[in-house]
Design an enzyme around this catalytic site. Sequence first.
Site, PDB file in Angstrom:
ATOM      1  N   GLU A 146       0.833  -1.210   0.000  1.00 14.50           N
ATOM      2  CA  GLU A 146       0.000   0.000   0.000  1.00 14.50           C
ATOM      3  C   GLU A 146       0.866   1.258   0.000  1.00 14.50           C
ATOM      4  O   GLU A 146       1.607   1.508   0.956  1.00 14.50           O
ATOM      5  CB  GLU A 146      -0.884  -0.024   1.264  1.00 14.50           C
ATOM      6  CG  GLU A 146      -1.840   1.139   1.384  1.00 14.50           C
ATOM      7  CD  GLU A 146      -2.610   1.107   2.706  1.00 14.50           C
ATOM      8  OE1 GLU A 146      -2.046   0.669   3.730  1.00 14.50           O
ATOM      9  OE2 GLU A 146      -3.775   1.539   2.709  1.00 14.50           O
ATOM     10  N   GLU A 240     -11.873   1.263   5.437  1.00 17.40           N
ATOM     11  CA  GLU A 240     -10.913   1.404   6.540  1.00 17.40           C
ATOM     12  C   GLU A 240     -11.122   2.763   7.200  1.00 17.40           C
ATOM     13  O   GLU A 240     -11.264   3.781   6.527  1.00 17.40           O
ATOM     14  CB  GLU A 240      -9.476   1.333   6.026  1.00 17.40           C
ATOM     15  CG  GLU A 240      -8.456   1.498   7.157  1.00 17.40           C
ATOM     16  CD  GLU A 240      -7.029   1.598   6.634  1.00 17.40           C
ATOM     17  OE1 GLU A 240      -6.189   0.819   7.090  1.00 17.40           O
ATOM     18  OE2 GLU A 240      -6.763   2.454   5.773  1.00 17.40           O
TER      19      GLU A 240
HETATM   20  C1  LER Z   1      -2.544   3.921   7.066  1.00 23.36           C
HETATM   21  O1  LER Z   1      -2.736   5.250   6.729  1.00 23.36           O
HETATM   22  C2  LER Z   1      -3.351   3.024   6.215  1.00 23.36           C
HETATM   23  O2  LER Z   1      -3.979   3.393   5.278  1.00 23.36           O
HETATM   24  C3  LER Z   1      -3.358   1.616   6.610  1.00 23.36           C
HETATM   25  O3  LER Z   1      -4.008   0.828   5.674  1.00 23.36           O
HETATM   26  C4  LER Z   1      -1.958   1.157   6.909  1.00 23.36           C
HETATM   27  O4  LER Z   1      -1.938  -0.150   7.305  1.00 23.36           O
HETATM   28 MN    MN Z   2      -5.253   1.959   4.081  1.00 23.16          MN
END
Ligand code: LER
Ligand code: MN
Length: 279
Positions: A146, A240
Amino acid sequence: MKFGANTLIWTAAFDRTHLSLLPRIKERGFDGVEIARFDFHDFPAAEIRRNLGQNGLECTFCSALTGDLSLISEDAAVRKKTVDFLRHGIRTAAELGARIFMGPFYSQVGNLAGRRRTADEWTRAVEGLQSLGESLATNGVVMTIEPLNRFETYFLNTAADAAALCDEVNHPNVGIALDTFHGNIEEKDLGSAFRTAGKHLKHVHACENDRGIPGSGHVDWRGVFGALHELRYDGWLVIESFGFTIKEIAAAACIWRDLAPSPEDIAFEGLKFLKSRAA
Ligand code: LER
Ligand code: MN
């Protein structure tokens, strides 16, 4: 496309005490849960897997490098410790029944060197990820890297750089995870960024520009879904965000105010929006 909710919305370390969340997440219409852990010791993966199955939920697995863990450190002992940590994460993902193990697996979130990345750091990231290929293949796990925005890392900020990294790693079990929160900060055009990730795109974090309820802000969802349809993306779309009432998560994610009436509204209200756009 499958829809998931990341457990950081509720807790910093998902374990058996959070299993009562699963039926509620299922009832709201999610296909799965993205379980987040930053430490894999004493983690009851088999028990959680059983409970996921009993609730008709699949899962993905999420982590990050904390403390001194780094794949790009000049210290070979640190790199070895990090590879061992990630191998443990890969085995844990397999035990959970997760095919996707996602995260910014190059250096620590929030690690800013005050300069650009170096060619040596890039090479160490490529070699470190390549060294995990066998473990990924054996365990049937795809690791998705990511990119983060510039305030959380100096190493990998854009889809184009993530695609270049994957091209060099050149392993079918290493791909890209794009997070719309980070992309909204770094990319000129979110849809184009998803197209640039292209064949490497194996996971998506669906997040509003303020980490609030997807659909309540200014992320270019039209561009994102247009690109996902064009790519025939059939992976996960995981909401998330971070529990703003949990001190350690709020501090790590720089959440200094309420982003929604409650953290779980971000998942439950956000899902309705994402499903309407994906249809
Ligand atoms: C952190 O900003 C994020 O997006 C998470 O997915 C990191 O594990
Ligand atoms: Mn993330």
